[in-house]
Structure formats: structure tokens, C-alpha cells
Design a protein around this motif. Structure first.
Motif, PDB file in Angstrom:
ATOM      1  N   ALA A 100      -4.783  -2.844   2.554  1.00 18.64           N
ATOM      2  CA  ALA A 100      -5.029  -2.344   1.209  1.00 18.64           C
ATOM      3  C   ALA A 100      -4.332  -3.177   0.135  1.00 18.64           C
ATOM      4  N   LYS A 105      -7.132  -8.114  -0.583  1.00 18.73           N
ATOM      5  CA  LYS A 105      -8.434  -7.448  -0.530  1.00 18.73           C
ATOM      6  C   LYS A 105      -9.409  -7.926  -1.589  1.00 18.73           C
ATOM      7  N   TYR A 137     -12.878   0.923  -2.057  1.00 16.88           N
ATOM      8  CA  TYR A 137     -11.541   0.352  -2.210  1.00 16.88           C
ATOM      9  C   TYR A 137     -11.149   0.469  -3.674  1.00 16.88           C
ATOM     10  N   TYR A 149      -6.017   1.725  -2.395  1.00 20.39           N
ATOM     11  CA  TYR A 149      -6.418   2.521  -1.233  1.00 20.39           C
ATOM     12  C   TYR A 149      -7.721   1.990  -0.664  1.00 20.39           C
ATOM     13  N   ASP A 150      -7.734   1.787   0.654  1.00 24.65           N
ATOM     14  CA  ASP A 150      -8.906   1.316   1.385  1.00 24.65           C
ATOM     15  C   ASP A 150      -9.390   2.454   2.270  1.00 24.65           C
ATOM     16  N   GLU A 155      -5.836   3.134   4.689  1.00 24.02           N
ATOM     17  CA  GLU A 155      -4.524   2.559   4.395  1.00 24.02           C
ATOM     18  C   GLU A 155      -4.322   2.494   2.890  1.00 24.02           C
ATOM     19  N   ALA A 156      -3.081   2.664   2.473  1.00 21.01           N
ATOM     20  CA  ALA A 156      -2.729   2.617   1.055  1.00 21.01           C
ATOM     21  C   ALA A 156      -1.579   1.650   0.840  1.00 21.01           C
ATOM     22  N   TYR A 157      -1.514   1.095  -0.356  1.00 16.55           N
ATOM     23  CA  TYR A 157      -0.464   0.162  -0.762  1.00 16.55           C
ATOM     24  C   TYR A 157       0.133   0.704  -2.055  1.00 16.55           C
ATOM     25  N   THR A 278      -2.665   9.029   6.282  1.00 20.09           N
ATOM     26  CA  THR A 278      -2.910   7.719   5.669  1.00 20.09           C
ATOM     27  C   THR A 278      -1.692   6.821   5.872  1.00 20.09           C
TER      28      THR A 278
END
Length: 397
Positions: A100, A105, A137, A149-150, A155-157, A278
Motif C-alpha cells: 500500500a 503503488k 486503492y 489503503y489497498d 493492507e494499509a500504510y 488489515t
């Protein structure tokens, strides 16, 4: 209320739309241009009052759009072959990076066609979502927090916006433009006596009346043929940005809205809370250089050691020295670094051609817009110029 519906605004005086951008990770030398495809024009061109090119430029500069939300499509045609995810930072994933992470990305937008939703509410809140058939995304800036967020990988960043939106607004960062206005602002900022401007009629873009501003280089040797910006007649906000190459054919970059609303997006558009299960990666958990750059906007030229700019205007060329361990010498001699996948090798072979000059010898890697020369001694020359102009600049440098 849906996330992108409008709500009434009675807030204080409006400020200019914050120029929020997310970083792009580049391995070796890669020229990436991101753009937004235009909406289909409505039938018939609107009959608008006459306006000069200077008046239209002043209208863009005076635009104080603070809130908007809408839908765009992305199409970029640099003439690159498919990478198949082989090159990290250009669609592939580096080992140890979060899927993410926006610096990895969003490089996927460098080629092909994509659909986006965007929303902005002043300097402190922006959102950009890339919509695929079965996934989404999103990058969300909300006050002191930046989330990505993907949904495909769940998954999150997360990073803290330590620099602050106000400071970013004072100093424009380099990166992925979120709106046609950002593309236009950067172009007008760089324009000078080497550029010609004229009003090229009117158009209907995303249901709104617009003037068309045509921008062309006066210099020979540029790979840019022309840029056309469709400017909202009421607000002065660019609605469509199209860059065509001097070689002709389809546009390299098209930028425009399919739908746009200048109301305030709902506050919920900028809310994000990861669901249970997540995987969340904090910026401080990234390895090495990723951790050093996490949480701040890219600064552009000052992030590159020894960068020099040769020439002026449309034919300016960037010169820099790559680190000794970058593999540049191998690329310059036509041999990729050891262990490179076959499709990545094919990609490099399809772009490269050997050249010689006063600078020595090297390889020019070409796209429809940007040419990059890697010399055998590890220097790099890059610009939106023809191969001959690039070699001439390297000789002079």
C-alpha cells in the motif's frame, strides 16, 4: 450522505487548492509522466465572450478553487513496452516494502488507462482513489495523517504529515499531480519567452463551458508538440490537459474530468480507519531509505546529488552523476545488471541505442516524450528533447 456528495459550506474565505502529491520511487533512470484522460466533449462548442491568451492565463492564476470532487480517467502513452512488474518501482514490488506504500503503488499509473476519484477540501484534506474492476486503492490526507489503503491485499500504510500542508503550499513538491490544475500550474511556471500562447476556441468538458488555451514551444529540438488546456469559464480551473508529441500521433498525456463538482465534499470522504485484520505498515517500520523519506512530500531536485540543468526552456536537459553501484555503466554499454529478468532486459533493449560524441560513448533510452542518455562513465542526461539535442547538450556539458 455518500462520501463524494456535496454539503453546504459557510466557512471562511477560500484559499487556493493545496497542491498535494505523493512520491514516486524510481530505480535507475526512468521518466514517468502521469496524466488524466479527458471527458467526452458535449455536442457543440459554447458561445463564450472573447478573451485573449493573456487574460485566460491571468484567469487561471487567479483561480481560488478550494473544494472539488469528481471522477477522472487516466491514460498515459509514453510508447513503453509492458514491464510485467519486472522493474521495482515501476509497477513491481520491492522486497520489504508495503504493497500500500504510495511511493511504490502509484507508479502503476505510468502506463495504460485507469479510473480515479478525487476530492479536495482546502490545504488539509485531499483524497485520490484508483478504481479497478474488483478493487480500490486510495491515498487520504486528513490533517496530520496520511493513509494509503489497498483493498486487493487488505493492507494499509500510515504516515504523519510532519511537514504540514501550509509549508507544502509555499513550496511546490515534485510528484504525481492530482488535478489538471497542478499540471497546468507547473507548465505555466516554467514557461517564458520560449513559449507561444493562443486561445484555440471553446469546448464543453464534463458538462461545463470552457476556453481552450494552446501552448507551444518556440524552440526546435523539443519532443513536445503542443499542450492544450481547457479552462472552466466560470472558475478559471483547468478541466482538461492534453500533451501531444512533436512526432505526431496520439497524445502522450491527456488530463481531464469526466465529472466535476465545485461544492465541498462530505467530511466522511476523508475518514479512514483500518478494519480488524488489515495489515498496517507505519512509515517508521519501513527499511533503510524508505524510512528516511516516509511521511514527507518529495522535494524534487534537492533530493538528487549533483543535479545540474543545461540550457533553458523546452530544450533544457538535466545532468547528474549516478552512484557507482547503480548499474549505470552496464546499461550504457548495452548490458543490463546481472540477474535482471528477461522481460526487463527486453524492455531496456527495445528503448536503447548506442551513441558517441565529445562526452564519450553511451546509450540513449527513448520514449515518445523523454530521452535519457547514460554514459559509460556513469553520467545521466535527460530531457523532453530529441536524441540529437540530447547528445548536443551532453557534448556541451
Amino acid at each position: 450522505m455518500a462520501p463524494y456528495e456535496a454539503e453546504d459550506s459557510q466557512g471562511p474565505g477560500r484559499r487556493k487548492l493545496a497542491r498535494y502529491a505523493v512520491p514516486v520511487a524510481v530505480v535507475g533512470v526512468a521518466a514517468v509522466t502521469i496524466g488524466l484522460v479527458p471527458a467526452l466533449a458535449d455536442s457543440g462548442d459554447p458561445d463564450l465572450p472573447k478573451i485573449t491568451a493573456q487574460e485566460l492565463i491571468e484567469k487561471i492564476a487567479a483561480s481560488d478553487t478550494e473544494q472539488l470532487f469528481g471522477t477522472v480517467k487516466i491514460h498515459t502513452d509514453l510508447g513503453l513496452p509492458s514491464l510485467g512488474g519486472a522493474l521495482p518501482g515501476l509497477g513491481g514490488q520491492d522486497k520489504g516494502s508495503a504493497s500500500a506504500d504510495p511511493r511504490k503503488k502509484l507508479t502503476e499509473l505510468a502506463t495504460g488507462t485507469h479510473t480515479l476519484r478525487i476530492a479536495a477540501d482546502g490545504e488539509g484534506r485531499q483524497k485520490l482513489s484508483v478504481l479497478d474492476d474488483a478493487s480500490e486503492y486510495s491515498v487520504i490526507h486528513n490533517g496530520a495523517d496520511v493513509w494509503a489503503y489497498d483493498s486487493a491485499s487488505d493492507e494499509a500504510y500510515h504516515a504523519k504529515d510532519a511537514q504540514g500542508a501550509g509549508e507544502r503550499a509555499k513550496k511546490r513538491p515534485a510528484g504525481v499531480p492530482a488535478t489538471p490544475k497542478q499540471l497546468t500550474d507547473e507548465l505555466l511556471e516554467a514557461a517564458g519567452p520560449t513559449t507561444s500562447f493562443r486561445v484555440d476556441g471553446t469546448a464543453r468538458i464534463a458538462g461545463r463551458d470552457a476556453y481552450r488555451l494552446q501552448i507551444k514551444p518556440r524552440q526546435s529540438g523539443s519532443t513536445v508538440g503542443a499542450v492544450t488546456v481547457s479552462v472552466d469559464a466560470k472558475t478559471g480551473t483547468p478541466l482538461k490537459f492534453t500533451l501531444t508529441p512533436a512526432s505526431g500521433g496520439a497524445a502522450v498525456v491527456d488530463a481531464g474530468f469526466t465529472k466535476v463538482d465545485f461544492g465541498r465534499p462530505a467530511a466522511s470522504a476523508f475518514d479512514f480507519k483500518p478494519s480488524k485484520g488489515t495489515k498496517v505498515t507505519e512509515a517508521g517500520e519501513l527499511p533503510g531509505k524508505d524510512r528516511e523519506k516516509a511521511g514527507r512530500a518529495p522535494r524534487g531536485a534537492e533530493d538528487l546529488d549533483g543535479l545540474k540543468v543545461l540550457g533553458k526552456g523546452w530544450t533544457s536537459v538535466a545532468e547528474l552523476k549516478l552512484p557507482g553501484d547503480s548499474g549505470a555503466a552496464g546499461l550504457a554499454t548495452g548490458s543490463a545488471p546481472g540477474g535482471m529478468p528477461a522481460d526487463a532486459q527486453h524492455f531496456l533493449d527495445s528503448l536503447g541505442s548506442k551513441v558517441t560524441g565529445k562526452f564519450g560513448s553511451g546509450t540513449v533510452y527513448s520514449t515518445r516524450l523523454v530521452n535519457v542518455l547514460l554514459t559509460e562513465d556513469g553520467k545521466v542526461y535527460a530531457g523532453a528533447v530529441t536524441k540529437d539535442a540530447l547528445v548536443k547538450a551532453a557534448d556541451a556539458g
